[in-house]
Scaffold this active site. Structure first.
Site, short mmCIF file in Angstrom:
data_model
loop_
_atom_site.label_atom_id
_atom_site.label_comp_id
_atom_site.label_asym_id
_atom_site.label_seq_id
_atom_site.Cartn_x
_atom_site.Cartn_y
_atom_site.Cartn_z
N LYS A 54 0.74 -1.34 0.03
CA LYS A 54 0.01 0.05 -0.04
C LYS A 54 0.98 0.97 0.03
CE LYS A 54 -3.88 2.01 2.34
NZ LYS A 54 -4.66 1.84 3.74
N SER B 278 -9.78 1.54 2.83
CA SER B 278 -8.96 2.38 2.01
C SER B 278 -8.02 1.61 1.35
CB SER B 278 -8.48 3.63 2.83
OG SER B 278 -7.42 2.99 3.83
N SER C 143 -10.00 -0.71 7.06
CA SER C 143 -9.52 -0.51 5.82
C SER C 143 -8.74 -1.73 5.16
CB SER C 143 -8.33 0.79 5.74
OG SER C 143 -8.98 1.95 5.95
#
Lengths: 93, 429
Positions: free
Chosen positions: B30, B105, B129
């Site tokens: 990420k 997210s 997330s």
């Protein structure tokens, strides 16, 4: 729902000043509307009883010894502006 | 490698070491996790050219374990979102449900795994997330116990809540990736050694699917108000666990009704402080203006931050400001302690707790952006776990009739990732 916790655009502007974020006027109005709804939902926290908190926290210590860190060049590499090995901030008029 | 669903922000490859448990495996990372020499944007225009001078601890551990990192995955800006539509680099589309969001997210991380463009991925979970996109994309995600995985090199959003964790196609692979990244780190003073907490790091071995005699608690608060299609799929999965020898009982956790509000007050407050560092002087977008410092910084932040980030920084500033601190922040901390004690009670009578991961199936792209409050409420089932510092796993439970993935969330006691791995693996049988 938004009636009892109406948020005034001036309040949004004040908080934006505190947070150092410029806002366009249209943003101020939109945020005022959205904040009213969001803050109204936060009102439900009033129903939460006072709770005794048992913190299980312990300080984590280490000896204060010199260790390798970033070089000056590495630390400055992402700065938009530098001068003589320093970060360069805005000129104060 | 670029993807047609916009999964990567930067597709530079970082080669792994020659051998190790992840040799010949790809693990996408990420884009809020620092990679030395490879830009790390947090999905924000503010950091579109930021290149970290050091690696996050988890990245060092991946490379040492032999993993190749194929790229940095797309995400909601600074982790602030439930749909991966707030990225400054454009939204991610759900690769297994075109036209729908991948969840957020960590939407890019879940999407590249679901599409088979990476074997596994790292995400971060502040209020769901990792679990939300795992659920929406039909893959497995684990939010570890707070303190199990080092946050050194993670760009902070809300430090008291967030953890880095694995996303993978199966529970066993997620557990194996967790084994690589878990463990204390002297550069993150909030990490703890699982062995000193009466546990160990052998997570993959726990993926044996043996739930015979396991007791599962089902918090009714996490089913109330959930979409009917989700509830149906959830109970079908519970029947499956029961058929394998587990038993379940329903349990009331009244504090959970306040989790979303408490989470947002705490997360926004921490965000307003953490994001104060972005002033465009040491890194980030510079206002490029002269004059009053405060005005210059305010202009840099106006240009660098998107709507959702501004919204949270402002609301956090508001919640901490004079006259409101006791009303919002202090009450949210009370709610957090109440939620922790409710979970302790529930887990004293159950090995794990189960619920739908998300109360709704994936939303259509573009559906939720104009209504932030509705988006926040979708986090009702995931946020309590972060407030309680507990481990949780999302595993595919099935699909709705129209083919949308539904995830089942399992919550375990602190440092007992084994319990949720074991129960989750039974649902793959």
């Amino acid at each position: 729902m938004s009636d009892d916790t109406a948020v005034d655009p001036e309040e949004v502007q004040h908080v934006a000043d505190l947070a150092r974020v410029d806002l366009a006027e249209t943003e101020v109005d939109r945020f005022a509307e959205q904040f009213a709804d969001i803050l109204a939902s936060f009102e439900a926290l009033d129903e939460v009883p006072e709770v005794e908190r048992e913190e299980e926290l312990a300080n984590v210590m280490r000896p204060d010894e010199v260790r390798d860190g970033l070089s000056q060049e590495e630390a400055l590499r992402n700065a938009p502006e530098t001068e003589d090995g320093y970060f360069k901030g805005p000129r104060v008029s | 490698m670029s993807t047609d669903y916009n999964g990567y922000i930067t597709a530079d490859t970082i080669e792994g070491g020659d051998d190790g448990p992840l040799a010949e495996r790809t693990v996408a990372v990420k884009d809020n996790i620092s990679t030395e020499g490879v830009r790390t944007t947090c999905g924000s225009a503010m950091l579109k050219e930021y290149v970290p001078p050091y690696d996050a601890t988890v990245v060092e551990r991946l490379v040492e374990a032999g993993a190749t990192i194929p790229g940095k995955t797309n995400m909601d800006e600074f982790g602030m979102g439930t749909t991966t539509e707030t990225s400054a680099f454009g939204p991610v589309e759900n690769p297994v449900a075109p036209g729908y969001v991948p969840g957020g997210s960590s939407g890019g991380s879940a999407a590249v795994v679901a599409a088979g463009d990476a074997d596994m991925a790292l995400g971060t979970d502040t209020g769901g997330s990792i679990r939300c996109p795992a659920s929406f994309c039909g893959v497995v995600g684990i939010k570890p116990t707070y303190g199990l995985v080092s946050r050194y090199g993670l760009v902070a959003y809300a430090n008291s809540l967030e953890q880095i964790g694995p996303i993978a196609p199966t529970v066993e692979e997620a557990a194996r990736l967790l084994e690589v990244i878990a463990g204390p780190d002297d550069r993150d003073a909030t990490t703890r050694d699982a062995r000193e907490e009466g546990s160990d790091y052998d997570y993959a071995a726990a993926a044996d699917g043996d739930v015979d005699g396991m007791e599962v608690g089902v918090p009714t608060q996490l089913l109330d108000g959930a979409d009917e299609r989700v509830v149906e799929t959830f109970w079908a999965a519970m029947d499956d666990l029961e058929a394998q020898g587990a038993s379940y009982h329903e349990v009331e956790l009244p504090s959970l009704e306040h989790a979303v509000e408490a989470y947002y007050v705490i997360a926004m407050s921490e965000a307003s402080s953490n994001l104060a560092r972005f002033d465009g002087v040491r890194y980030g977008v510079s206002g490029g203006y002269d004059g009053n410092w405060n005005e210059t910084f305010a202009r840099a932040r106006e240009e660098g931050f998107g709507d959702e980030v501004k919204r949270r920084v402002l609301l956090g500033t508001y919640a901490l400001s004079a006259g409101y601190h006791d009303k919002y922040y202090k009450k949210a901390q009370d709610a957090r302690a109440w939620i922790q004690s409710d979970f302790d009670d529930a887990l004293s009578e159950a090995d794990v707790l189960a619920s739908p991961t998300m109360p709704v199936p994936p939303m259509e792209l573009g559906e939720s952006l104009d209504d932030p409050l509705t988006m926040y409420l979708a986090d009702a089932n995931t946020t309590p776990v972060n407030l309680a510092n507990l481990p949780a796993l999302s595993v595919p439970a099935g699909e709705t009739e129209d083919g949308l993935p539904v995830g089942l969330q399992l919550v375990g006691p602190a440092f007992d990732e084994h319990a949720i791995v074991r129960a989750g693996s039974a649902l793959e049988n």
